[in-house]
Structures are given as structure tokens and as C-alpha cells.
Enzyme design. Structure first.
Site, PDB file in Angstrom:
ATOM      1  CG  HIS A  26      98.046  60.924 -33.682  1.00 52.89           C
ATOM      2  ND1 HIS A  26      99.365  61.216 -33.837  1.00 52.89           N
ATOM      3  CD2 HIS A  26      97.905  59.623 -33.958  1.00 52.89           C
ATOM      4  CE1 HIS A  26     100.007  60.131 -34.203  1.00 52.89           C
ATOM      5  NE2 HIS A  26      99.144  59.143 -34.274  1.00 52.89           N
ATOM      6  CB  CYS A  41      90.129  76.900 -32.350  1.00 50.72           C
ATOM      7  SG  CYS A  41      90.979  76.731 -33.918  1.00 50.72           S
TER       8      CYS A  41
HETATM    9  C1  PEP Z   1      95.790  74.556 -34.320  1.00 48.89           C
HETATM   10  O1  PEP Z   1      96.640  74.297 -35.183  1.00 48.89           O
HETATM   11  O2  PEP Z   1      95.906  75.500 -33.498  1.00 48.89           O
HETATM   12  C2  PEP Z   1      94.584  73.729 -34.198  1.00 48.89           C
HETATM   13  C3  PEP Z   1      93.604  74.076 -33.386  1.00 48.89           C
HETATM   14  O3  PEP Z   1      94.532  72.585 -34.923  1.00 48.89           O
HETATM   15  P1  PEP Z   1      95.269  71.205 -34.531  1.00 48.89           P
HETATM   16  O4  PEP Z   1      95.837  71.359 -33.148  1.00 48.89           O
HETATM   17  O5  PEP Z   1      94.236  70.156 -34.626  1.00 48.89           O
HETATM   18  O6  PEP Z   1      96.311  71.113 -35.602  1.00 48.89           O
END
Ligand code: PEP
Ligand code: MG
Length: 747
Positions: A370, A681
Site C-alpha cells: 500500500h 484492472c
Molecule cells: C487486483 O487484485 O488485481 C486489483 C486490481 O486490486 P488490488 O491490487 O487493489 O488488490
């Protein structure tokens, strides 16, 4: 019976950690071949390093062959047994080299007499790094156990040798000569957290619990109570200014960055205790040190992690007061020209230090993803290193960090600095005018939509600059992570509205809070989870904390008015979870109706496909949801059982694993059959090499960080749908990781 043994593997593992202490890569490589030759009782051990641009291998270290050959002998990719092993990314063990059609002994190095030949490719995921070879005069000298051991060693060496790549790039001349690696003062290969290059002086920010607050060495003898009062006022003013500045640029998260500092300053007990000591004749600097350390003791002894975290703030405040008291050279809290070296950081620390103009970050530790995401949003380069590497840094050392390569240079050489200047020019040019078309099309005209992943509101500007067609993923957790308590519905509403307003007609997909795993809230009750990634994360947390969930849903529903907004739920593992979440949305709509508050009645509801169970149930989910978005970052983690934050297994975290490819194909084809919108994504879409596959299986909507858009648009424009479909079909038929890698490397 294999000659290799456990000791040997341990020795080589140790060698890798010694690399940072070696004077040069060549010293290290020589030590490595000597150790391997010794333990394998092999007459010869050599390392060849591969140069991607020239597609040539150069002998870089040998034990047993002529030392003169080092740096001179070169092989083409595919040439000889070593070249073939690297080309095909497989080990080759030949009992009698002279009978092998691939064997091409090099003249003048005395290779002819060696019969047994074992060559193992050295690679980092898809990247060819080099070849490790052993040879012996006795035919059939090496067996399967040796091969296995050598493969393990090659894996150990890969990370270290890969460092050579960047050096090679830096030193590569226009004409391709055997690559000479000029040793830099020191290069540390960590992990990439946030891209970009920064140069500066290292500034240590060690965690609160380690070390005490100390007096500045150059403290003048003559200081009075008036001086302390002045320092107090100046500190208050500076902090209030910083807070105001942060609130403008980081309105969604900055609200309380400096609040703890201001609160402590305003606390009469704190300043009163210092005043009393000064009045009793104690030097103001000593009084300050004593009281700050007393507070540090109280806070760090607290069982409450929220108070423990304040130790950081206390030390920081102590430094600011001290600098103002003694009128030090450095303006307190101004990190211009400095790179933060931290053994642990909170997201709020990153925001604070970035507001104070830190150039970049080198952070030790595992659970930092994060922090990396925040650095990316703040456009601050960041590299993650391990504890041993961290020990190599000293206060005020000269540093250059390359966030994309995950590399830190201590005392960078002239060549490295020249490369830095070039990088800056390129980055400035890109920033001024990104070479992008307003829409993306494949070479044969198929329209692909590029959406932006947004973490902080400040990313919206970039999304516009890079022509994002909407927000494909808004990670809503940051305002929650950074603050001291849950933001209210109103506060959230203001943040979400800014996104919808900024996007106008364009689609915005809000992701509900994805808390848990490595994204922890400091104000949550402290519950130690043995496996946080398998614990109360994402939708599980939300369904267990329905008050929090409902507040967020209402804020999102309201913010959607006049826009084209959607809400998606993270970490969905069953249809039941989606249905329960949808019920809550309906309930929230009812409450808003009752309150007479406007909201977007057409808000679409979708799921993130991040878990194997969601892939298995995708058909059932498709009946219920309005849309799906594939989150490959987690999908890879959970399908392959590889912790996405654990460096020890990072070589197993493979987006091109056949199981991942087939899972994506399945999700996309089911979604399309059901005429449900499907996008991707996760970070797989940041890799230009994977674009043909993604388009080939039917992806038409990609959401990535705005900075990646130029490169990904170019990758889209470079491929025709026909080629993409062919690539996808081929890749889906392959059952081995190595076959997929060969395919990707050869297309
Ligand atoms: C993913 O898990 O691919 C995603 C886009 O979410 P995050 O990276 O925020 O867990
Ligand atoms: Mg995820």
C-alpha cells in the site's frame, strides 16, 4: 550419485548476500564459479551473461578455462550447448560433449578435453540473464541430482546477476562490443515499488521503537526560555502551513497528516513540562530531549498500536522543535534533495514526507504494497529492500534510485549519473506532451478502451492528461488507511463526488473498501490474523461491518448523481456474497429515498474476479451481476498460492502461468456470452507482452495506472486482432510455463 550437496547450495546462497559487499560484479561472479566448481568437484565452472540488445552471451567468469577468455569469448543465443540452453530456457546435460551436434568448442581456451557438459539457464521469469555451466573430463560425470542442484543455484544467482543488466544498458556502446561492466561504487538490487528515478542524499527515518531522540551535536550553550517559546511558535506555524499545503494537493487523504504533531504541540502538559525544566535551570535542549523521550516511552509501552505509531510523530516533532531551537542549517521538515531511508513507514508518513518534498523512498520490509501504491500516486520513486541490504546505507550517503528497476546506487558513478540526466529529460518530455491518440485501436482498427486506475484524487489530473476514457478502478481504501478513524459518509461523499465531477460523462467504477491483507487500518481493533490474506479482507470485512459498508455505499450512490457510476465488490468468493452486498445496496437506496436524498438510481453493480472460486462460479455470477473486472494481482496470488508481497516466492508469481491464462479466457468468454461488460484492472495489463493475449481472448476494456497508458496504447496499436487471436489460441494450448515463456520471447 550427485556431487552437489546442501553445503554447496548454502554457500552459493550466502554468496548472493555477499554480492552487495563485493567490489564488483566480476569479483562476485568469480567467487561464485570457484565455489560451485569446488562443491561439484567439477574441473570447470563458468558463467556467461546475456545481453538482450546484441542477443549475445559473454563469458564473464570461469574456473578451469583460460582466464584470458573472460570478457572475450562470445556466443550467439542458440550457439553451442550454453547458447542453446539459454535459447530454449532448459537445462542441457551431455555425457559426451564431443558427440553432441550442439557442441562448438571455442578455440584456444582448452575446452576440447572436457566431455561431460551441464548447462543451466539463469533467468528471472521471462528474462534471460545468462548461463551457468560445469564441465569435466570424465564422460557422464554429471547426473540428474547435479542438474537439479545447479538449477537451484542458478535461481539463487539470477537476482544478483540480473543487476548486470541495468549496468550493461548503462554502459552499452553504439557498436556492440563485448560488454565491459565498470564497477559502480555500489549497487543494490531491491524490488520495484514505484517507478521513476531520483537522486539525493540519504536521510534515515528509523522506526519509532528503535533508537531515542537525541540532542543535536551543535547545540549552543546559551539558550533561554524565550528561545524555546520562539521555537514552539515557529514549529506551530510551519506545521499549520504544511497541513494547508497538503490539504490543497491531497484533499482526500491529507486532512490529518500533521494533526498529531499539532495536537502534541498544543498540549500544555508537553510544553509545560519542558518550560518547568528550563525554569529549574536545565538547558532548553536537554529539557526538550527529556520530555520527548518520556512521551516516547509512554507511547511505545502502550498496548494500543495507534499510540505506538505516534512515536514516529513524536520524534519528528522533537527534531522540528530542536532545529527551530538551535537555528540549524536545515529547514526542519524540508526534505528537498533527500531520499528517505526507512525501516518501516506508514502511509501517512509517506504523505507527510512527500509533502515535505522528499525525492524518493527506500523502504525495508515486506508488507509495503500500500505504501508502494501511494508512492506511485504521488509520483515518488520507491524501492523495497531487505534488512541486510538496508544495513548498507548510512545517513547522508549519496544515492540514486531507479524505482522501475528496483535498484539503488550508493555513490553513483559518472555514467550512472549521465543516464539519470537522460532519464530526466525523457520523463520531462513525456510529462509535457504524452504522445497519445485520443482513442486506442488495434493495427486493424478494433476499438479498445483504456481506463484509469485511481488511488488518490491527485491521480485524476494524470488520467485526463493521458486521455483515460473513465475510471476503471477507484481504490477507495486510501482515505480510510491514512486517517485516524473511519471517514464519515459526508467526507467520503465529497471525495467520490470529485471523481464523478472530474470524469463528467465518462464511466467511473468505485471499488468498495478492500481492507485486510496488507492494507490494515490502524484504528481497527487489533486482531492478529495468522494469514491476513486469507482472513477478514475485502467483501468479508464489509459484510461483517455493515455500518461501515452502508456508509460507503450511500456516499458512492449519492456521488453518482449526474454521472455514470458503478460500484464493484472486492474479493468475491460466492454468489451469496454478491447477493448479500446487493441487498445492502437496495437497503441503502431505500434509506436515501426516505431521507429524500438524491442518488444515482442506475448505479450498476459488479464484482472483481480475484479468487479461484469466482472463476469456477463465473457462469453463476454472470447471471447476477451487471459487470465484472478481473483483478489479476490477487487472482495470481490466490490461484497459484503465492503471496504477492513475499519476495521469497516472487519468481513463482507469474501472470503468464497457463492456469492464469485459462482462467482469464474462461471469465472473458462467459462474460461475453452473457453480454456482461468485462474489463481487466490488474497489473497483467501493464505488461505490453501480454496485450496480444488479452485482446485475443476478447478483452476490450483495460484499466491501468495513467502513467502506463502511453506504452500500452502503443502495444495495442502494434498488434492486429488476427495476430492477437492467434497468440491467445496458441498460448491457451500450452501446458507448461516454459512453453509460454518461449512463445512470448519469440513473438
Ligand atoms: C487486483 O487484485 O488485481 C486489483 C486490481 O486490486 P488490488 O491490487 O487493489 O488488490
Ligand atoms: Mg485485488
Amino acid at each position: 550419485m550427485g556431487k552437489a550437496n546442501v553445503n554447496m547450495i548454502c554457500d552459493v546462497a550466502e554468496l548472493t548476500s555477499l554480492f552487495e559487499k563485493s567490489n564488483s560484479l566480476d569479483d562476485f561472479l568469480q567467487a561464485a564459479v570457484s565455489t560451485v566448481a569446488y562443491h561439484m568437484q567439477a574441473a570447470v565452472c563458468s558463467i556467461y551473461i546475456y545481453d538482450d540488445a546484441s542477443r549475445m552471451l559473454t563469458l564473464r567468469a570461469t574456473q578451469g578455462l583460460s582466464a584470458d577468455a573472460v570478457g572475450k569469448v562470445q556466443l550467439r543465443l542458440g550457439q553451442g550447448i550454453a547458447g542453446l540452453a539459454l535459447k530454449e530456457l532448459r537445462s542441457i546435460c551431455t555425457g559426451c560433449a564431443s558427440k553432441s551436434p550442439s557442441f562448438e568448442p571455442v578455440d584456444g581456451i582448452g575446452e576440447e578435453k572436457y566431455q561431460a557438459f551441464l548447462a543451466v539457464p539463469i533467468r528471472r521469469q521471462l528474462k534471460r540473464v545468462g548461463v551457468l555451466t560445469v564441465q569435466d573430463t570424465e564422460a557422464d560425470y554429471f547426473d540428474g541430482a547435479d542438474e537439479q542442484a545447479l538449477r537451484a543455484i542458478a535461481g539463487q544467482l539470477a537476482t544478483v546477476i540480473e543487476n548486470a543488466d541495468l549496468l550493461m544498458a548503462l554502459h552499452r556502446q553504439e557498436d556492440v562490443r563485448p560488454v565491459q561492466v565498470t564497477p559502480v561504487s555500489k549497487m543494490i538490487k531491491g524490488r520495484s515499488g514505484s517507478s521513476g528515478v531520483a537522486r539525493g542524499i540519504g536521510s534515515m527515518v528509523v522506526s519509532g521503537r528503535a533508537g531515542r531522540f537525541r540532542k543535536h551535536e551543535s547545540t549552543p550553550d546559551e539558550l533561554t526560555l524565550d528561545d524555546f517559546e520562539r521555537a514552539l511558535k515557529a514549529s506551530e506555524q510551519q506545521l499549520a502551513d504544511l497541513q494547508r499545503e497538503a490539504a490543497v494537493t491531497l484533499s482526500d487523504v491529507a486532512q490529518l497528516i500533521f494533526s498529531a504533531h499539532l495536537l502534541i504541540l498544543a498540549d500544555d502538559e508537553f510544553s509545560g513540562a519542558i518550560r518547568r525544566q528550563i525554569q529549574e535551570g536545565i538547558h532548553p535542549a536537554d529539557a526538550l530531549v527529556d520530555v520527548v523521550n518520556r512521551y516516547i516511552d509512554i507511547f511505545s509501552a502502550s498496548p494500543n498500536p495507534r499510540l505506538q505509531e505516534k512515536v514516529h510523530d513524536l520524534k519528528d516533532l522533537g527534531h522540528r522543535l530542536m532545529e527551530n531551537l538551535i537555528g540549524g542549517e536545515r529547514a526542519p521538515g524540508d526534505y528537498t534533495g533527500q531520499i528517505i531511508l526507512a525501516d518501516s513507514l506508514l502511509p501517512s508518513d509517506v504523505l507527510k514526507l512527500a509533502t515535505e518534498k522528499a525525492e524518493g523512498f527506500v523502504v525495508q520490509g515486506g508488507m509495503t504494497s500500500h505504501i508502494a501504491i501511494i508512492c506511485r500516486s504521488l509520483q515518488k520513486p520507491m524501492v523495497m529492500v531487505d534488512a541486510q541490504q538496508f544495513d548498507l546505507f548510512t545517513e547522508s550517503c549519496e544515492l540514486l534510485i531507479d524505482g522501475s528497476a528496483g535498484t539503488v546506487y550508493i555513490q553513483p558513478s559518472e555514467e550512472v549519473l549521465k543516464e539519470y540526466v537522460k532519464h530526466q529529460r525523457r520523463a520531462d518530455a513525456l510529462e509535457a506532451a504524452p504522445p497519445m491518440n485520443p482513442e486506442s485501436h488495434t493495427a486493424d482498427g478494433t476499438r479498445i478502451q483504456l481506463f484509469a486506475n485511481i488511488n488518490l484524487l491527485s491521480d485524476l489530473k494524470l488520467a485526463d492528461k493521458f486521455n483515460a476514457e473513465g475510471v476503471g478502478l477507484y481504490r477507495s481504501e486510501f482515505p480510510f488507511i491514512i486517517r485516524n478513524d473511519f471517514p464519515s459518509e459526508e467526507e467520503q461523499y465529497r471525495v467520490y463526488s470529485r471523481i464523478v465531477e472530474a470524469m463528467g460523462e465518462r464511466e467511473v467504477t468505485f471499488r468498495a473498501l478492500d481492507i485486510g491483507g496488507d492494507k490494515l487500518l490502524s484504528y481497527q481493533d487489533e486482531v492478529e490474523e495468522a494469514n491476513p490474506f486469507l482472513g477478514l479482507r475485502g467483501i468479508r470485512f464489509l459484510l461483517k461491518n455493515k455500518e461501515v459498508f452502508a456508509e460507503q455505499l450511500r456516499a458512492m450512490l449519492r456521488a453518482g448523481v449526474g454521472g455514470h457510476s458503478r460500484i464493484m465488490f472486492p474479493l468475491i468468493s460466492s454468489v451469496d456474497e454478491f447477493v448479500e452486498a446487493r441487498e445492502l445496496v437496495k437497503q441503502c437506496m431505500g434509506e436515501l429515498d426516505q431521507r429524500g436524498v438524491e442518488y444515482n438510481r442506475d448505479t450498476q453493480l459488479g464484482v472483481m474476479i480475484e479468487l479461484p472460486s469466482a472463476v469456477v462460479l463465473v457462469e453463476d455470477l454472470a447471471h447476477e451481476v451487471d459487470f465484472m473486472s478481473i483483478g489479476t494481482n490477487d487472482l495470481i496470488q490466490y490461484m497459484l498460492a503465492v503471496d504477492r508481497t513475499n519476495e521469497m516466492v516472487s519468481s513463482l508469481y507469474l501472470s503468464h502461468h497457463p492456469a492464469i491464462l485459462r482462467a482469464i479466457d474462461r471469465v472473458v468468454s462467459v462474460a461475453r456470452n452473457h453480454r456482461k461488460d468485462v474489463s481487466i484492472c490488474g497489473d497483467i495489463a501493464r505488461d505490453p507482452k501480454m496485450i496480444p493475449f488479452l485482446l485475443g481472448v476478447g478483452i476490450r476494456k483495460i484499466s491501468i495506472s495513467p502513467r502506463q497508458m502511453v506504452e500500452i496504447q502503443q502495444a495495442i496499436e502494434a498488434v492486429s486482432m488476427q495476430k492477437a487471436v492467434y497468440a491467445a489460441r496458441q498460448m491457451l494450448e500450452l501446458s507448461r510455463i516454459s512453453e509460454v515463456e518461449s512463445f512470448l520471447n519469440n513473438t
